[in-house]
Scaffold this active site. Structure first.
Site, PDB file in Angstrom:
ATOM      1  N   LYS A  50       0.834  -1.211   0.000  1.00 32.22           N
ATOM      2  CA  LYS A  50       0.000   0.000   0.000  1.00 32.22           C
ATOM      3  C   LYS A  50       0.864   1.255   0.000  1.00 32.22           C
ATOM      4  O   LYS A  50       0.615   2.187  -0.767  1.00 32.22           O
ATOM      5  CB  LYS A  50      -0.922  -0.045   1.226  1.00 32.22           C
ATOM      6  CG  LYS A  50      -1.887   1.120   1.327  1.00 32.22           C
ATOM      7  CD  LYS A  50      -3.184   0.724   2.012  1.00 32.22           C
ATOM      8  CE  LYS A  50      -3.053   0.566   3.505  1.00 32.22           C
ATOM      9  NZ  LYS A  50      -2.994   1.856   4.210  1.00 32.22           N
TER      10      LYS A  50
ATOM     11  N   ARG B 237       2.820   5.912  -3.269  1.00 27.59           N
ATOM     12  CA  ARG B 237       3.955   6.732  -3.701  1.00 27.59           C
ATOM     13  C   ARG B 237       4.189   6.613  -5.205  1.00 27.59           C
ATOM     14  O   ARG B 237       4.632   7.561  -5.851  1.00 27.59           O
ATOM     15  CB  ARG B 237       5.210   6.332  -2.907  1.00 27.59           C
ATOM     16  CG  ARG B 237       5.142   6.831  -1.437  1.00 27.59           C
ATOM     17  CD  ARG B 237       6.121   6.084  -0.564  1.00 27.59           C
ATOM     18  NE  ARG B 237       6.246   6.622   0.784  1.00 27.59           N
ATOM     19  CZ  ARG B 237       5.398   6.390   1.792  1.00 27.59           C
ATOM     20  NH1 ARG B 237       4.343   5.623   1.596  1.00 27.59           N
ATOM     21  NH2 ARG B 237       5.620   6.909   2.987  1.00 27.59           N
TER      22      ARG B 237
ATOM     23  N   ASP C 189       1.842  -1.314  11.699  1.00 26.78           N
ATOM     24  CA  ASP C 189       0.529  -1.693  11.161  1.00 26.78           C
ATOM     25  C   ASP C 189       0.153  -3.145  11.477  1.00 26.78           C
ATOM     26  O   ASP C 189      -0.957  -3.580  11.151  1.00 26.78           O
ATOM     27  CB  ASP C 189       0.509  -1.496   9.640  1.00 26.78           C
ATOM     28  CG  ASP C 189       0.561  -0.013   9.268  1.00 26.78           C
ATOM     29  OD1 ASP C 189       0.177   0.832  10.090  1.00 26.78           O
ATOM     30  OD2 ASP C 189       1.004   0.289   8.144  1.00 26.78           O
TER      31      ASP C 189
ATOM     32  N   LYS D  87      -4.646   5.448  14.643  1.00 25.07           N
ATOM     33  CA  LYS D  87      -4.697   4.817  13.314  1.00 25.07           C
ATOM     34  C   LYS D  87      -6.153   4.831  12.826  1.00 25.07           C
ATOM     35  O   LYS D  87      -6.947   5.627  13.315  1.00 25.07           O
ATOM     36  CB  LYS D  87      -4.119   3.400  13.391  1.00 25.07           C
ATOM     37  CG  LYS D  87      -2.616   3.389  13.698  1.00 25.07           C
ATOM     38  CD  LYS D  87      -1.820   3.980  12.557  1.00 25.07           C
ATOM     39  CE  LYS D  87      -0.339   4.038  12.862  1.00 25.07           C
ATOM     40  NZ  LYS D  87       0.412   4.774  11.837  1.00 25.07           N
TER      41      LYS D  87
HETATM   42  C1  S3P Z   1       2.653   4.777   6.212  1.00 29.28           C
HETATM   43  C2  S3P Z   1       3.222   5.071   7.418  1.00 29.28           C
HETATM   44  C3  S3P Z   1       2.692   4.610   8.708  1.00 29.28           C
HETATM   45  C4  S3P Z   1       1.676   3.478   8.543  1.00 29.28           C
HETATM   46  C5  S3P Z   1       0.718   3.738   7.419  1.00 29.28           C
HETATM   47  C6  S3P Z   1       1.445   3.923   6.107  1.00 29.28           C
HETATM   48  C7  S3P Z   1       3.266   5.304   4.982  1.00 29.28           C
HETATM   49  O1  S3P Z   1       2.082   5.682   9.368  1.00 29.28           O
HETATM   50  O2  S3P Z   1       0.967   3.274   9.732  1.00 29.28           O
HETATM   51  O3  S3P Z   1      -0.187   2.658   7.292  1.00 29.28           O
HETATM   52  O4  S3P Z   1       2.952   4.814   3.883  1.00 29.28           O
HETATM   53  O5  S3P Z   1       4.101   6.228   5.085  1.00 29.28           O
HETATM   54  P1  S3P Z   1       2.966   6.696  10.273  1.00 29.28           P
HETATM   55  O6  S3P Z   1       4.095   7.126   9.448  1.00 29.28           O
HETATM   56  O7  S3P Z   1       2.037   7.827  10.601  1.00 29.28           O
HETATM   57  O8  S3P Z   1       3.350   5.893  11.475  1.00 29.28           O
END
Ligand code: S3P
Length: 436
Positions: free
Chosen positions: A23, A28, A317, A344
């Site tokens: 994901k 990105r 996650d 979250k």
């Molecule tokens: C993500 C960063 C994480 C993660 C999210 C995806 C990302 O969050 O929990 O599901 O793609 O940069 P945080 O950076 O806020 O911890």
């Protein structure tokens, strides 16, 4: 009407499975592809509703994106300065990643933008990104509470800053670096603990110069991104459900294929191994600047552990399903230093504790973590997900070792990250069905 799941057991988990694309990398690929000069061809793109929200937002910003086949997307990059104002607010659904990273990109544009989301996203904290972006010169408004909608006023001159992040967040780091692409001078972000580095890898892969030291990453504004190809590996966060499922179900021997093994994402493997899991990495290789491997998981007796705090951001996650593993283990598992779980898609400490208790597992809720008394099995019962995709999938795994059926409410958001989850779970050997 809410979509519920019913799990009646199943297993052992055997054979092989390729879970959908990562994901974080899929988001990105659209964002950076849109900002590239030339075409970007993406394979293995995750067609979950989170990443599709990003895709649709960039179309509204004037980028042509062709969806060619399952997981195959071609983005006609417009360059860093080629985006156009959207006519309407950009709806990012359930996706915190889309909202936070896009706030960084849109802060540097000559036009205004408005970002909105669903009920869950509308409760999530955005000051963590708006505060450093304002320091760079951006003009951004949220609600009084620091939550969406986000109004971004364009045409501001941004200047590079040195930012020490108060929380270990890849989303914050990425938002600041993306605004840094548009800023005068140098932008540096220091992280309190390592967080996922897909942004850095992809920017470098697209030819953008970065300076990286242990906890600091810097870039200069004014460069450009080159087109090319991105192969997205399978998402370790989706594979994690099956790693736990195979670990806790006797007779299991499951191969998870082509999984992203970025060192900033493999906390789940390290934690499961500390608990005694039998996990083997095969065929380790590198693709599109990201390490990849096949993961063989066999059943093993798990023990409770004190989860090392240093591993928390590397498995952030995966805690919903790691809590399920802890409930199946012998002895107590303690998690601390994980207050981020409370902000979250749901409050994952409280929501998981409530669900585990409904299935007969004793827990003690802490402000920044959870203590779980392992019992080896679950009672049947009903659990609430509060619309959180990972909570829903975690309780499907609990159903493998339950002494009655488990009904899981409000599972529609599984679509955000793992649209083929039910079919994959059934294929792997889990008796689960949609239940209305
Ligand atoms: C993500 C960063 C994480 C993660 C999210 C995806 C990302 O969050 O929990 O599901 O793609 O940069 P945080 O950076 O806020 O911890």
């Amino acid at each position: 009407m809410s979509l519920d799941y019913r799990v009646t057991g199943g297993g052992p988990l055997r054979g092989s499975l390729r879970v959908p694309g990562d994901k974080s990398i899929s988001h990105r690929s659209i964002m950076f592809g849109a900002l590239a000069e030339g075409e970007i061809e993406v394979n293995g793109f995750l067609e979950g509703t989170d990443c599709l929200a990003t895709l649709s937002a960039f179309r509204q910003l004037g980028v042509r994106i062709d969806t060619l086949a399952a997981g195959h997307v071609r983005i006609h990059g417009v360059g860093l300065h080629g985006l156009q104002a959207a006519r309407q607010p950009l709806d990012l659904g359930n996706s915190g990643t889309a909202m936070r990273l896009m706030t960084g990109i849109l802060a540097g544009q000559p036009f205004d933008s408005v970002l909105i989301g669903d009920e869950s996203l509308s409760r999530r904290p955005m000051r963590r990104v708006t505060e450093p972006l304002k320091r760079m010169g951006a003009s951004i408004e949220t609600t009084e509470a620091g939550t969406p909608p986000i109004h971004i006023y364009g045409g501001r001159e941004l200047v590079g800053i040195e930012y020490m992040m108060p929380v270990a967040s890849a989303q914050v780091k990425s938002a600041v670096l993306l605004a840094g692409l548009y800023a005068h001078g140098k932008t540096c972000v220091t992280e309190p603990a390592p967080t996922r580095d897909h942004t850095e890898r992809m920017l470098m892969g697209m030819g953008y110069g970065l300076e990286r030291q242990e906890h600091v990453v810097c870039l200069h504004g004014g460069g450009h991104l080159c087109g090319g190809r991105i192969n997205v590996p399978a998402d370790i966060s989706s594979a994690a459900f099956f790693m736990v499922g195979a670990s806790v179900t006797p007779g299991s021997d499951l191969l998870l294929e082509h999984v992203g093994m970025n060192p900033t994402r493999i906390g789940v493997i390290e934690i499961l191994r500390l608990m005694g899991a039998n996990i083997e990495l095969l065929n380790e290789r590198e693709e599109s600047a990201e390490p990849v491997a096949d993961i063989r998981v066999r059943h093993a007796a798990l023990q409770g552990i004190d989860i090392p705090e240093a591993l928390v951001p590397l498995a952030i996650d995966e805690f919903p399903v790691l809590f399920v593993a802890a409930a199946c283990a012998q002895g107590v598992t303690r998690l601390s230093g994980a207050a981020e779980l409370r902000v979250k898609e749901s409050d994952r400490i409280q929501v998981m504790a409530d669900g585990l208790q409904a299935l007969g597992i004793r827990t003690e809720v802490m402000p920044d973590g959870l203590v779980i008394e392992g019992r080896g099995y679950f009672d049947g019962g009903e659990v609430e997900t509060h619309g959180d995709h990972r909570v829903a999938m975690a309780f499907v795994i609990a159903g493998l070792v339950a002494r009655g059926e488990i009904i899981i409410h409000d599972c529609a958001n599984v679509e955000t990250s793992f649209p083929s989850f039910l079919a994959s779970a059934q294929h792997a050997g889990i008796d689960v069905e949609a239940w209305t």
